[in-house]
Design a protein around this motif. Structure first.
Motif, short mmCIF file in Angstrom:
data_model
loop_
_atom_site.label_atom_id
_atom_site.label_comp_id
_atom_site.label_asym_id
_atom_site.label_seq_id
_atom_site.Cartn_x
_atom_site.Cartn_y
_atom_site.Cartn_z
N HIS A 1 0.83 -1.21 0.00
CA HIS A 1 0.00 0.00 0.00
C HIS A 1 0.86 1.25 0.00
CE1 HIS A 1 -3.47 2.51 0.76
NE2 HIS A 1 -2.86 3.04 1.80
N ALA A 2 1.94 1.25 0.79
CA ALA A 2 2.81 2.43 0.85
C ALA A 2 3.49 2.68 -0.49
CB ALA A 2 3.86 2.23 1.95
N ILE A 3 3.88 1.61 -1.19
CA ILE A 3 4.48 1.76 -2.51
C ILE A 3 3.48 2.39 -3.47
CG2 ILE A 3 5.32 0.50 -4.54
CD1 ILE A 3 6.55 -1.53 -2.53
N GLU A 4 2.28 1.81 -3.53
CA GLU A 4 1.28 2.32 -4.47
C GLU A 4 0.89 3.75 -4.14
OE1 GLU A 4 -3.05 1.20 -6.41
OE2 GLU A 4 -2.54 0.37 -4.44
N GLN A 5 0.71 4.04 -2.88
CA GLN A 5 0.28 5.38 -2.46
C GLN A 5 1.31 6.42 -2.90
OE1 GLN A 5 -0.08 5.98 1.86
NE2 GLN A 5 -2.16 6.73 1.49
N TYR A 6 2.59 6.11 -2.71
CA TYR A 6 3.62 7.07 -3.11
C TYR A 6 3.65 7.24 -4.63
CZ TYR A 6 7.87 9.55 -3.90
OH TYR A 6 8.76 10.50 -4.33
N VAL A 7 3.63 6.13 -5.37
CA VAL A 7 3.70 6.22 -6.83
C VAL A 7 2.52 7.02 -7.38
CG1 VAL A 7 3.69 4.92 -8.99
CG2 VAL A 7 5.04 4.10 -7.05
N ARG A 8 1.31 6.73 -6.87
CA ARG A 8 0.12 7.44 -7.35
C ARG A 8 0.19 8.94 -7.04
NH1 ARG A 8 -0.89 3.58 -10.69
NH2 ARG A 8 -1.90 1.72 -9.87
N SER A 9 0.82 9.27 -5.92
CA SER A 9 0.91 10.68 -5.54
C SER A 9 1.94 11.44 -6.37
CB SER A 9 1.29 10.81 -4.05
OG SER A 9 2.66 10.49 -3.84
N ALA A 10 2.82 10.71 -7.04
CA ALA A 10 3.95 11.34 -7.73
C ALA A 10 3.66 11.67 -9.19
CB ALA A 10 5.18 10.43 -7.64
N GLY A 11 2.57 11.13 -9.74
CA GLY A 11 2.26 11.41 -11.13
C GLY A 11 1.59 10.24 -11.81
N GLU A 12 1.56 10.29 -13.14
CA GLU A 12 0.91 9.24 -13.92
C GLU A 12 1.95 8.17 -14.29
OE1 GLU A 12 -2.33 8.91 -14.73
OE2 GLU A 12 -2.72 10.65 -13.44
N PHE A 13 1.98 7.13 -13.51
CA PHE A 13 2.92 6.03 -13.74
C PHE A 13 2.16 4.71 -13.73
CE2 PHE A 13 5.38 9.36 -11.63
CZ PHE A 13 6.47 9.49 -12.49
N GLY A 14 2.73 3.73 -14.41
CA GLY A 14 2.17 2.39 -14.39
C GLY A 14 2.88 1.53 -13.36
N ILE A 15 2.13 0.77 -12.58
CA ILE A 15 2.70 -0.14 -11.59
C ILE A 15 2.45 -1.57 -12.05
CG2 ILE A 15 2.65 -0.92 -9.19
CD1 ILE A 15 1.52 1.81 -8.41
N LEU A 16 3.52 -2.33 -12.28
CA LEU A 16 3.34 -3.71 -12.70
C LEU A 16 2.64 -4.51 -11.59
CD1 LEU A 16 5.35 -2.92 -14.96
CD2 LEU A 16 6.29 -5.23 -14.76
N GLU A 17 1.66 -5.30 -12.00
CA GLU A 17 0.93 -6.13 -11.05
C GLU A 17 1.29 -7.60 -11.17
OE1 GLU A 17 -3.24 -5.35 -11.26
OE2 GLU A 17 -3.00 -3.20 -10.81
N ASP A 18 1.78 -8.02 -12.33
CA ASP A 18 2.07 -9.43 -12.54
C ASP A 18 3.43 -9.84 -11.99
OD1 ASP A 18 -0.34 -9.70 -13.84
OD2 ASP A 18 0.51 -9.48 -15.84
N TYR A 19 4.25 -8.90 -11.63
CA TYR A 19 5.58 -9.17 -11.08
C TYR A 19 5.68 -8.47 -9.73
CZ TYR A 19 6.40 -10.83 -15.77
OH TYR A 19 6.28 -11.53 -16.94
N VAL A 20 6.17 -9.21 -8.74
CA VAL A 20 6.07 -8.75 -7.35
C VAL A 20 7.37 -9.06 -6.61
CG1 VAL A 20 3.57 -9.05 -7.28
CG2 VAL A 20 5.05 -10.96 -6.60
N GLY A 21 7.50 -8.48 -5.41
CA GLY A 21 8.56 -8.86 -4.51
C GLY A 21 8.27 -10.22 -3.88
#
Length: 273
Positions: free
Chosen positions: A155-175
Protein backbone atom coordinates in the motif's frame (compact mmCIF):
# COMPACT_ATOMS: atom_id res chain seq x y z
CA UNK A 1 16.16 -23.31 14.58
CA UNK A 2 14.76 -22.08 11.30
CA UNK A 3 11.05 -22.80 11.30
CA UNK A 4 8.32 -22.90 8.70
CA UNK A 5 4.93 -21.39 9.35
CA UNK A 6 2.17 -19.48 7.60
CA UNK A 7 2.07 -21.47 4.33
CA UNK A 8 5.74 -22.29 4.01
CA UNK A 9 7.22 -18.97 5.06
CA UNK A 10 10.81 -19.34 6.24
CA UNK A 11 11.63 -17.70 9.56
CA UNK A 12 15.32 -17.17 10.20
CA UNK A 13 17.27 -17.09 13.44
CA UNK A 14 19.38 -13.99 14.22
CA UNK A 15 22.51 -15.90 13.18
CA UNK A 16 20.89 -16.80 9.86
CA UNK A 17 19.91 -13.18 9.28
CA UNK A 18 23.53 -12.24 9.98
CA UNK A 19 24.57 -14.75 7.30
CA UNK A 20 22.10 -13.13 4.91
CA UNK A 21 23.72 -9.78 5.67
CA UNK A 22 27.03 -11.14 4.36
CA UNK A 23 25.35 -12.09 1.08
CA UNK A 24 23.50 -8.77 1.05
CA UNK A 25 26.69 -6.75 1.44
CA UNK A 26 28.25 -8.64 -1.46
CA UNK A 27 25.22 -7.82 -3.63
CA UNK A 28 25.27 -4.18 -2.54
CA UNK A 29 28.98 -3.72 -3.25
CA UNK A 30 28.63 -5.48 -6.63
CA UNK A 31 25.80 -3.15 -7.62
CA UNK A 32 27.87 -0.11 -6.67
CA UNK A 33 30.69 -1.43 -8.88
CA UNK A 34 28.23 -1.95 -11.73
CA UNK A 35 26.71 1.50 -11.25
CA UNK A 36 30.16 3.04 -11.70
CA UNK A 37 30.79 0.83 -14.75
CA UNK A 38 27.71 1.92 -16.70
CA UNK A 39 28.62 4.19 -19.61
CA UNK A 40 27.87 4.57 -23.31
CA UNK A 41 29.58 1.80 -25.29
CA UNK A 42 29.73 -0.83 -22.56
CA UNK A 43 27.78 -3.99 -23.32
CA UNK A 44 25.39 -5.71 -20.97
CA UNK A 45 27.60 -8.79 -21.31
CA UNK A 46 30.61 -6.83 -20.09
CA UNK A 47 28.61 -5.70 -17.05
CA UNK A 48 27.66 -9.33 -16.47
CA UNK A 49 31.31 -10.37 -16.48
CA UNK A 50 32.18 -7.63 -13.98
CA UNK A 51 29.39 -8.83 -11.68
CA UNK A 52 30.33 -12.49 -11.97
CA UNK A 53 33.94 -11.73 -11.06
CA UNK A 54 32.97 -9.48 -8.14
CA UNK A 55 30.56 -12.03 -6.68
CA UNK A 56 32.99 -14.93 -6.96
CA UNK A 57 35.94 -12.85 -5.71
CA UNK A 58 33.81 -11.97 -2.69
CA UNK A 59 33.24 -15.61 -1.81
CA UNK A 60 29.78 -15.93 -3.34
CA UNK A 61 27.99 -17.62 -6.19
CA UNK A 62 25.68 -15.74 -8.58
CA UNK A 63 22.07 -16.57 -7.72
CA UNK A 64 20.79 -16.03 -11.25
CA UNK A 65 23.29 -18.02 -13.32
CA UNK A 66 21.59 -21.27 -14.29
CA UNK A 67 18.38 -20.41 -12.44
CA UNK A 68 15.72 -22.21 -14.52
CA UNK A 69 18.27 -22.03 -17.34
CA UNK A 70 19.03 -18.29 -17.12
CA UNK A 71 22.38 -17.58 -18.80
CA UNK A 72 23.57 -14.48 -16.93
CA UNK A 73 24.89 -13.59 -13.51
CA UNK A 74 22.78 -10.42 -13.58
CA UNK A 75 19.56 -9.36 -15.26
CA UNK A 76 20.26 -6.35 -17.49
CA UNK A 77 17.06 -4.68 -18.71
CA UNK A 78 17.30 -1.59 -20.92
CA UNK A 79 14.63 1.09 -21.50
CA UNK A 80 11.30 -0.66 -22.18
CA UNK A 81 12.72 -3.92 -20.82
CA UNK A 82 11.34 -4.03 -17.28
CA UNK A 83 13.02 -7.09 -15.77
CA UNK A 84 14.80 -10.35 -16.61
CA UNK A 85 16.82 -8.98 -19.52
CA UNK A 86 19.54 -11.43 -20.61
CA UNK A 87 23.02 -9.86 -20.74
CA UNK A 88 24.75 -10.08 -24.09
CA UNK A 89 26.26 -7.97 -26.86
CA UNK A 90 23.89 -5.01 -26.60
CA UNK A 91 25.95 -1.82 -26.22
CA UNK A 92 24.48 0.94 -24.08
CA UNK A 93 24.01 4.35 -25.66
CA UNK A 94 23.67 7.83 -24.23
CA UNK A 95 20.16 8.38 -22.90
CA UNK A 96 19.43 4.74 -22.06
CA UNK A 97 18.38 3.61 -18.63
CA UNK A 98 19.36 0.14 -17.45
CA UNK A 99 17.92 -1.90 -14.63
CA UNK A 100 20.56 -4.18 -13.11
CA UNK A 101 19.25 -6.96 -10.88
CA UNK A 102 21.87 -8.86 -8.90
CA UNK A 103 21.73 -11.84 -6.58
CA UNK A 104 24.42 -13.72 -4.66
CA UNK A 105 24.57 -16.83 -2.49
CA UNK A 106 27.06 -17.00 0.38
CA UNK A 107 27.13 -20.15 2.52
CA UNK A 108 23.66 -21.08 1.34
CA UNK A 109 22.00 -17.69 2.01
CA UNK A 110 20.74 -15.27 -0.62
CA UNK A 111 20.84 -11.53 -1.18
CA UNK A 112 18.87 -9.86 -3.98
CA UNK A 113 18.75 -6.21 -5.05
CA UNK A 114 18.39 -4.03 -8.13
CA UNK A 115 19.15 -0.50 -9.27
CA UNK A 116 18.20 1.48 -12.36
CA UNK A 117 21.06 3.56 -13.71
CA UNK A 118 21.10 6.33 -16.35
CA UNK A 119 23.57 6.12 -19.21
CA UNK A 120 24.99 9.63 -19.43
CA UNK A 121 22.40 12.37 -19.77
CA UNK A 122 18.82 11.10 -19.81
CA UNK A 123 15.46 12.81 -20.18
CA UNK A 124 13.80 14.63 -17.28
CA UNK A 125 10.97 12.09 -17.45
CA UNK A 126 13.47 9.24 -17.07
CA UNK A 127 15.09 10.94 -14.09
CA UNK A 128 11.75 11.35 -12.37
CA UNK A 129 10.77 7.75 -13.14
CA UNK A 130 13.95 6.43 -11.53
CA UNK A 131 13.54 8.71 -8.51
CA UNK A 132 9.91 7.72 -7.96
CA UNK A 133 10.68 4.03 -8.32
CA UNK A 134 13.54 4.08 -5.82
CA UNK A 135 11.66 6.28 -3.36
CA UNK A 136 8.59 4.04 -3.51
CA UNK A 137 10.77 1.09 -2.52
CA UNK A 138 12.04 2.98 0.52
CA UNK A 139 8.52 4.10 1.43
CA UNK A 140 7.44 0.47 1.30
CA UNK A 141 10.24 -0.69 3.57
CA UNK A 142 9.59 2.20 5.96
CA UNK A 143 5.94 1.11 6.29
CA UNK A 144 6.88 -2.32 7.67
CA UNK A 145 6.31 -2.95 11.38
CA UNK A 146 6.64 -6.05 13.51
CA UNK A 147 3.10 -7.35 13.87
CA UNK A 148 2.00 -5.53 10.73
CA UNK A 149 1.04 -7.18 7.46
CA UNK A 150 2.91 -7.63 4.20
CA UNK A 151 0.47 -5.48 2.22
CA UNK A 152 1.28 -2.51 4.45
CA UNK A 153 4.42 -2.41 2.28
CA UNK A 154 2.38 -2.81 -0.91
CA UNK A 155 0.00 0.00 0.00
CA UNK A 156 2.81 2.43 0.85
CA UNK A 157 4.48 1.76 -2.51
CA UNK A 158 1.28 2.32 -4.47
CA UNK A 159 0.28 5.38 -2.46
CA UNK A 160 3.62 7.07 -3.11
CA UNK A 161 3.70 6.22 -6.83
CA UNK A 162 0.12 7.44 -7.35
CA UNK A 163 0.91 10.68 -5.54
CA UNK A 164 3.95 11.34 -7.73
CA UNK A 165 2.26 11.41 -11.13
CA UNK A 166 0.91 9.24 -13.92
CA UNK A 167 2.92 6.03 -13.74
CA UNK A 168 2.17 2.39 -14.39
CA UNK A 169 2.70 -0.14 -11.59
CA UNK A 170 3.34 -3.71 -12.70
CA UNK A 171 0.93 -6.13 -11.05
CA UNK A 172 2.07 -9.43 -12.54
CA UNK A 173 5.58 -9.17 -11.08
CA UNK A 174 6.07 -8.75 -7.35
CA UNK A 175 8.56 -8.86 -4.51
CA UNK A 176 9.08 -12.02 -2.51
CA UNK A 177 10.36 -13.77 0.55
CA UNK A 178 14.03 -14.70 0.49
CA UNK A 179 16.47 -16.73 2.56
CA UNK A 180 17.83 -20.20 1.85
CA UNK A 181 16.25 -19.81 -1.60
CA UNK A 182 16.05 -16.71 -3.76
CA UNK A 183 12.28 -16.80 -4.25
CA UNK A 184 10.09 -17.90 -1.35
CA UNK A 185 6.66 -17.10 0.05
CA UNK A 186 5.19 -14.62 0.64
CA UNK A 187 4.65 -12.50 -2.45
CA UNK A 188 5.07 -8.75 -1.87
CA UNK A 189 2.84 -6.91 -4.38
CA UNK A 190 3.52 -3.28 -5.25
CA UNK A 191 -0.13 -2.25 -4.89
CA UNK A 192 -3.14 -3.04 -2.75
CA UNK A 193 -4.94 -2.38 0.50
CA UNK A 194 -2.97 -2.44 3.77
CA UNK A 195 -3.48 -4.92 6.58
CA UNK A 196 -3.53 -8.08 4.49
CA UNK A 197 -1.23 -11.04 3.93
CA UNK A 198 1.12 -12.72 6.38
CA UNK A 199 2.25 -10.95 9.54
CA UNK A 200 5.65 -9.30 9.55
CA UNK A 201 7.61 -11.07 12.28
CA UNK A 202 11.21 -11.15 13.40
CA UNK A 203 13.19 -13.50 11.17
CA UNK A 204 11.15 -12.85 8.02
CA UNK A 205 13.23 -11.49 5.14
CA UNK A 206 11.60 -9.84 2.14
CA UNK A 207 12.79 -8.53 -1.22
CA UNK A 208 10.83 -5.38 -2.02
CA UNK A 209 10.99 -4.45 -5.72
CA UNK A 210 8.64 -1.96 -7.37
CA UNK A 211 8.65 -2.02 -11.18
CA UNK A 212 7.25 1.23 -12.58
CA UNK A 213 6.63 2.49 -16.13
CA UNK A 214 6.10 5.86 -17.79
CA UNK A 215 3.08 4.42 -19.58
CA UNK A 216 0.71 1.54 -19.04
CA UNK A 217 1.70 -1.37 -16.79
CA UNK A 218 0.87 -4.04 -19.40
CA UNK A 219 3.80 -6.26 -20.35
CA UNK A 220 4.73 -9.21 -22.51
CA UNK A 221 7.62 -11.67 -22.52
CA UNK A 222 9.93 -11.73 -25.55
CA UNK A 223 10.73 -14.87 -27.53
CA UNK A 224 13.76 -15.52 -25.31
CA UNK A 225 11.19 -16.56 -22.65
CA UNK A 226 12.79 -14.19 -20.12
CA UNK A 227 12.82 -10.51 -21.06
CA UNK A 228 9.71 -8.65 -19.85
CA UNK A 229 8.93 -5.53 -21.90
CA UNK A 230 6.21 -2.89 -21.79
CA UNK A 231 3.63 -3.48 -24.53
CA UNK A 232 3.36 0.25 -25.26
CA UNK A 233 7.15 0.64 -25.45
CA UNK A 234 7.28 3.01 -22.49
CA UNK A 235 10.35 3.43 -20.34
CA UNK A 236 10.54 1.44 -17.12
CA UNK A 237 12.52 1.38 -13.89
CA UNK A 238 13.10 -1.20 -11.15
CA UNK A 239 14.49 -0.85 -7.63
CA UNK A 240 14.97 -3.65 -5.12
CA UNK A 241 16.42 -4.30 -1.69
CA UNK A 242 16.30 -7.24 0.71
CA UNK A 243 15.32 -6.28 4.25
CA UNK A 244 14.25 -7.72 7.58
CA UNK A 245 12.73 -6.40 10.80
CA UNK A 246 14.52 -6.62 14.13
CA UNK A 247 13.03 -5.54 17.47
CA UNK A 248 14.71 -2.16 16.90
CA UNK A 249 13.43 -1.52 13.36
CA UNK A 250 14.12 -2.22 9.68
CA UNK A 251 17.48 -3.52 8.52
CA UNK A 252 18.17 -3.38 4.78
CA UNK A 253 20.50 -6.31 4.24
CA UNK A 254 21.57 -5.32 0.71
CA UNK A 255 22.26 -1.63 1.46
CA UNK A 256 25.87 -0.92 2.36
CA UNK A 257 24.82 1.18 5.37
CA UNK A 258 21.94 -1.16 6.20
CA UNK A 259 19.53 1.53 5.03
CA UNK A 260 20.30 3.68 8.06
CA UNK A 261 20.43 7.04 6.26
CA UNK A 262 17.25 6.65 4.22
CA UNK A 263 15.24 5.13 7.06
CA UNK A 264 16.22 7.97 9.39
CA UNK A 265 15.26 10.50 6.69
CA UNK A 266 11.86 8.84 6.55
CA UNK A 267 11.51 9.02 10.31
CA UNK A 268 11.57 5.30 11.08
CA UNK A 269 13.99 3.46 13.36
CA UNK A 270 17.00 1.63 12.00
CA UNK A 271 17.26 -1.95 13.22
CA UNK A 272 20.71 -3.03 12.04
CA UNK A 273 23.35 -4.70 14.10
Amino acid sequence: MMGLRDRGIEIKTPDQIDAMRVAGLLVGSTLELLRSSVRAGVTTGELDAIADDAIRSGGGTPSFLGYHGFSGSICASVNDEVVHGIPGDRALVEGDVISIDCGAIVNGWHGDAAVTVPVGEVSAAAVKLMQVTEESMWRGIAAARLGGRVTDISHAIEQYVRSAGEFGILEDYVGHGIGSEMHQPPNVPNYGRPGRGPRIVEGLALAVEPMITLGRPDTEVLEDDWTVVTIDGSLSAHSENTFTMTPRGAWVLTALDGGEQRLKELGVPFGGR
